[in-house]
Every structure is written in structure tokens, then in C-alpha cells.
Design a protein around this motif. Structure first.
Motif, PDB file in Angstrom:
ATOM      1  N   SER A   1       1.466  14.572  -7.145  1.00 22.01           N
ATOM      2  CA  SER A   1       1.506  14.836  -8.579  1.00 22.01           C
ATOM      3  C   SER A   1       2.928  14.790  -9.117  1.00 22.01           C
ATOM      4  O   SER A   1       3.174  14.277 -10.202  1.00 22.01           O
ATOM      5  CB  SER A   1       0.853  16.184  -8.900  1.00 22.01           C
ATOM      6  N   MET A   2       3.896  15.299  -8.362  1.00 23.61           N
ATOM      7  CA  MET A   2       5.296  15.231  -8.782  1.00 23.61           C
ATOM      8  C   MET A   2       5.779  13.784  -8.795  1.00 23.61           C
ATOM      9  O   MET A   2       6.457  13.358  -9.723  1.00 23.61           O
ATOM     10  CB  MET A   2       6.172  16.061  -7.846  1.00 23.61           C
ATOM     11  N   ALA A   3       5.430  13.036  -7.759  1.00 20.89           N
ATOM     12  CA  ALA A   3       5.863  11.643  -7.662  1.00 20.89           C
ATOM     13  C   ALA A   3       5.262  10.803  -8.786  1.00 20.89           C
ATOM     14  O   ALA A   3       5.934   9.951  -9.358  1.00 20.89           O
ATOM     15  CB  ALA A   3       5.478  11.070  -6.302  1.00 20.89           C
ATOM     16  N   SER A   4       4.012  11.050  -9.131  1.00 24.13           N
ATOM     17  CA  SER A   4       3.371  10.239 -10.173  1.00 24.13           C
ATOM     18  C   SER A   4       4.025  10.480 -11.532  1.00 24.13           C
ATOM     19  O   SER A   4       4.187   9.552 -12.313  1.00 24.13           O
ATOM     20  CB  SER A   4       1.867  10.510 -10.230  1.00 24.13           C
ATOM     21  N   ILE A   5       4.436  11.714 -11.809  1.00 27.44           N
ATOM     22  CA  ILE A   5       5.114  12.006 -13.066  1.00 27.44           C
ATOM     23  C   ILE A   5       6.457  11.283 -13.109  1.00 27.44           C
ATOM     24  O   ILE A   5       6.805  10.643 -14.098  1.00 27.44           O
ATOM     25  CB  ILE A   5       5.293  13.530 -13.249  1.00 27.44           C
ATOM     26  N   ASP A   6       7.222  11.361 -12.032  1.00 27.86           N
ATOM     27  CA  ASP A   6       8.526  10.703 -11.980  1.00 27.86           C
ATOM     28  C   ASP A   6       8.407   9.201 -12.141  1.00 27.86           C
ATOM     29  O   ASP A   6       9.139   8.595 -12.915  1.00 27.86           O
ATOM     30  CB  ASP A   6       9.237  11.020 -10.662  1.00 27.86           C
ATOM     31  N   ILE A   7       7.508   8.584 -11.420  1.00 29.75           N
ATOM     32  CA  ILE A   7       7.336   7.133 -11.491  1.00 29.75           C
ATOM     33  C   ILE A   7       6.894   6.726 -12.891  1.00 29.75           C
ATOM     34  O   ILE A   7       7.409   5.774 -13.459  1.00 29.75           O
ATOM     35  CB  ILE A   7       6.326   6.645 -10.426  1.00 29.75           C
TER      36      ILE A   7
ATOM     37  N   PHE B   1      -4.439   8.506   6.880  1.00 33.49           N
ATOM     38  CA  PHE B   1      -4.453   9.952   7.082  1.00 33.49           C
ATOM     39  C   PHE B   1      -4.578  10.669   5.740  1.00 33.49           C
ATOM     40  O   PHE B   1      -5.399  11.556   5.581  1.00 33.49           O
ATOM     41  CB  PHE B   1      -3.164  10.381   7.800  1.00 33.49           C
ATOM     42  N   TYR B   2      -3.778  10.271   4.735  1.00 34.75           N
ATOM     43  CA  TYR B   2      -3.820  10.918   3.419  1.00 34.75           C
ATOM     44  C   TYR B   2      -5.181  10.726   2.744  1.00 34.75           C
ATOM     45  O   TYR B   2      -5.715  11.655   2.149  1.00 34.75           O
ATOM     46  CB  TYR B   2      -2.725  10.365   2.498  1.00 34.75           C
ATOM     47  N   ILE B   3      -5.725   9.544   2.819  1.00 33.85           N
ATOM     48  CA  ILE B   3      -7.008   9.267   2.175  1.00 33.85           C
ATOM     49  C   ILE B   3      -8.109  10.076   2.838  1.00 33.85           C
ATOM     50  O   ILE B   3      -8.971  10.648   2.197  1.00 33.85           O
ATOM     51  CB  ILE B   3      -7.328   7.759   2.210  1.00 33.85           C
ATOM     52  N   PHE B   4      -8.073  10.165   4.177  1.00 35.39           N
ATOM     53  CA  PHE B   4      -9.104  10.861   4.899  1.00 35.39           C
ATOM     54  C   PHE B   4      -9.088  12.358   4.616  1.00 35.39           C
ATOM     55  O   PHE B   4     -10.139  12.979   4.497  1.00 35.39           O
ATOM     56  CB  PHE B   4      -8.922  10.606   6.413  1.00 35.39           C
ATOM     57  N   PHE B   5      -7.908  12.943   4.470  1.00 31.21           N
ATOM     58  CA  PHE B   5      -7.806  14.384   4.312  1.00 31.21           C
ATOM     59  C   PHE B   5      -7.603  14.846   2.875  1.00 31.21           C
ATOM     60  O   PHE B   5      -7.344  16.010   2.639  1.00 31.21           O
ATOM     61  CB  PHE B   5      -6.671  14.924   5.196  1.00 31.21           C
ATOM     62  N   THR B   6      -7.688  13.949   1.886  1.00 32.97           N
ATOM     63  CA  THR B   6      -7.552  14.391   0.504  1.00 32.97           C
ATOM     64  C   THR B   6      -8.860  14.324  -0.220  1.00 32.97           C
ATOM     65  O   THR B   6      -9.814  13.802   0.203  1.00 32.97           O
ATOM     66  CB  THR B   6      -6.518  13.537  -0.247  1.00 32.97           C
TER      67      THR B   6
ATOM     68  N   PHE C   1       0.050   4.895  -4.823  1.00 23.45           N
ATOM     69  CA  PHE C   1      -0.846   3.854  -5.313  1.00 23.45           C
ATOM     70  C   PHE C   1      -2.240   4.010  -4.709  1.00 23.45           C
ATOM     71  O   PHE C   1      -3.249   3.831  -5.395  1.00 23.45           O
ATOM     72  CB  PHE C   1      -0.278   2.472  -4.992  1.00 23.45           C
ATOM     73  N   LEU C   2      -2.296   4.358  -3.438  1.00 24.97           N
ATOM     74  CA  LEU C   2      -3.581   4.476  -2.763  1.00 24.97           C
ATOM     75  C   LEU C   2      -4.362   5.731  -3.150  1.00 24.97           C
ATOM     76  O   LEU C   2      -5.590   5.700  -3.181  1.00 24.97           O
ATOM     77  CB  LEU C   2      -3.385   4.453  -1.243  1.00 24.97           C
ATOM     78  N   ILE C   3      -3.665   6.829  -3.459  1.00 27.19           N
ATOM     79  CA  ILE C   3      -4.405   8.074  -3.696  1.00 27.19           C
ATOM     80  C   ILE C   3      -4.432   8.533  -5.146  1.00 27.19           C
ATOM     81  O   ILE C   3      -5.237   9.384  -5.489  1.00 27.19           O
ATOM     82  CB  ILE C   3      -3.877   9.219  -2.809  1.00 27.19           C
ATOM     83  N   ASP C   4      -3.584   7.993  -6.008  1.00 30.44           N
ATOM     84  CA  ASP C   4      -3.533   8.430  -7.403  1.00 30.44           C
ATOM     85  C   ASP C   4      -4.192   7.366  -8.283  1.00 30.44           C
ATOM     86  O   ASP C   4      -3.606   6.325  -8.566  1.00 30.44           O
ATOM     87  CB  ASP C   4      -2.089   8.672  -7.828  1.00 30.44           C
TER      88      ASP C   4
ATOM     89  N   VAL D   1       2.707  -1.576   8.407  1.00 29.58           N
ATOM     90  CA  VAL D   1       1.964  -0.891   9.472  1.00 29.58           C
ATOM     91  C   VAL D   1       2.072   0.616   9.291  1.00 29.58           C
ATOM     92  O   VAL D   1       1.082   1.344   9.362  1.00 29.58           O
ATOM     93  CB  VAL D   1       2.497  -1.312  10.866  1.00 29.58           C
ATOM     94  N   ASP D   2       3.272   1.103   9.018  1.00 26.67           N
ATOM     95  CA  ASP D   2       3.482   2.541   8.843  1.00 26.67           C
ATOM     96  C   ASP D   2       2.712   3.072   7.637  1.00 26.67           C
ATOM     97  O   ASP D   2       2.077   4.120   7.709  1.00 26.67           O
ATOM     98  CB  ASP D   2       4.971   2.836   8.700  1.00 26.67           C
ATOM     99  N   ILE D   3       2.749   2.343   6.524  1.00 19.55           N
ATOM    100  CA  ILE D   3       2.030   2.768   5.320  1.00 19.55           C
ATOM    101  C   ILE D   3       0.535   2.816   5.582  1.00 19.55           C
ATOM    102  O   ILE D   3      -0.149   3.757   5.215  1.00 19.55           O
ATOM    103  CB  ILE D   3       2.342   1.840   4.130  1.00 19.55           C
ATOM    104  N   THR D   4       0.029   1.793   6.258  1.00 18.31           N
ATOM    105  CA  THR D   4      -1.395   1.742   6.568  1.00 18.31           C
ATOM    106  C   THR D   4      -1.809   2.917   7.435  1.00 18.31           C
ATOM    107  O   THR D   4      -2.819   3.571   7.171  1.00 18.31           O
ATOM    108  CB  THR D   4      -1.744   0.420   7.282  1.00 18.31           C
ATOM    109  N   ASN D   5      -1.020   3.209   8.446  1.00 16.35           N
ATOM    110  CA  ASN D   5      -1.352   4.307   9.351  1.00 16.35           C
ATOM    111  C   ASN D   5      -1.294   5.658   8.651  1.00 16.35           C
ATOM    112  O   ASN D   5      -2.208   6.457   8.771  1.00 16.35           O
ATOM    113  CB  ASN D   5      -0.409   4.310  10.556  1.00 16.35           C
ATOM    114  N   THR D   6      -0.230   5.933   7.910  1.00 20.82           N
ATOM    115  CA  THR D   6      -0.106   7.241   7.273  1.00 20.82           C
ATOM    116  C   THR D   6      -1.000   7.363   6.055  1.00 20.82           C
ATOM    117  O   THR D   6      -1.499   8.440   5.769  1.00 20.82           O
ATOM    118  CB  THR D   6       1.355   7.542   6.873  1.00 20.82           C
ATOM    119  N   SER D   7      -1.247   6.263   5.349  1.00 25.43           N
ATOM    120  CA  SER D   7      -2.108   6.326   4.172  1.00 25.43           C
ATOM    121  C   SER D   7      -3.543   6.604   4.564  1.00 25.43           C
ATOM    122  O   SER D   7      -4.255   7.300   3.849  1.00 25.43           O
ATOM    123  CB  SER D   7      -2.015   5.030   3.377  1.00 25.43           C
TER     124      SER D   7
END
Length: 132
Positions: free
Chosen positions: A5-11, A127-132, A76-79, A119-125
Motif C-alpha cells: 500500500s505504501m509503494a502503490s501510493i509512492d509510485i 509466494f506473495y500471491i499465495f499468501f495474500t 503489479f502482480l498483487i495491486d 526468475v527471482d520475481i517469479t519465485n518471490t511473487s
């Protein structure tokens, strides 16, 4: 720690004006940041005995946007709001803004390792999508 939420406001505040994506503003910000890294790397205060002790000094001539790009991709993936705004930005004025994307990529291509970052974004994203 990164918070969507903080990042989306800044961007949004930096890259959108009157609801429209500011392609030139993004390009200018990247160019200015690259210039500042070059200037700082030539500054004697950032050289000498501390050489190699920080991530910044290891990449003296490069702008390290790795974390920023990763955070932007996660956002981009979660907001949904940011995702919608960016998709609209790509098609503003009934035009597909491919050249603008290419221009931004050209500013960054020598600064980032796209395959490893993807690869890193795919792997960590995942995780975020699954747990949000």
C-alpha cells in the motif's frame, strides 16, 4: 520491509499525473539517477579504503535498481489498481505504447540482469500471491 500500500501510493504520485502515466518522467528519473551514480562514483569520498565493502561500491558505475524493479513487479502482480493503471497507460489514446516501453528498457538494459531478476520475481511473487 516492503509494503504494497505504501509503494502503490509512492509510485502513483511519481508516475501518474491527472490519471495519465508520465513516460517522460520515468525516463528522466532513470537518466538522472544514472547520472548521479556516475558523479558519485567519481567522488573521492566514495573511493579509497572502503572500496568493495558495500553493494554500491561493487557496482560503482551502475545504478542498482534491482530491488526497485522487483518491488514494482510484485506490486503489479498483487495491486489491482496499479495493474489496471499500468495496463491503461500502455494503451492510452488508443495507441499501444511499445516505443515508450522500449525507450525505458534501453535506459535500463545495461544496468540490470533481466533473466536472473525475472526468475527471482517469479519465485518471490508466487509466494506473495499465495499468501495474500
Amino acid at each position: 520491509m516492503w509494503h504494497p500500500s505504501m509503494a502503490s501510493i509512492d509510485i502513483y504520485q511519481v508516475l501518474f499525473k491527472d490519471g495519465l502515466f508520465q513516460w517522460k518522467r520515468l525516463e528522466n528519473r532513470i537518466s538522472l539517477a544514472k547520472e548521479n551514480v556516475t558523479k558519485l562514483s567519481k567522488n573521492p569520498a566514495f573511493q579509497g579504503n572502503n572500496r568493495g565493502t558495500s553493494k554500491y561500491l561493487k557496482n560503482q558505475q551502475k545504478l542498482d535498481l534491482t530491488d526497485t524493479i522487483k518491488d514494482g513487479a510484485r506490486l503489479f502482480l498483487i495491486d489491482e489498481g496499479i495493474r489496471s493503471q499500468l495496463l491503461l497507460a500502455l494503451t492510452e489514446d488508443s495507441k499501444l505504447h511499445i516505443q515508450e516501453v522500449v525507450d525505458v528498457y534501453r535506459l535500463l538494459e545495461d544496468q540490470i540482469d533481466v533473466p536472473s531478476m525475472a526468475v527471482d520475481i517469479t519465485n518471490t511473487s508466487s509466494f506473495y500471491i499465495f499468501f495474500t
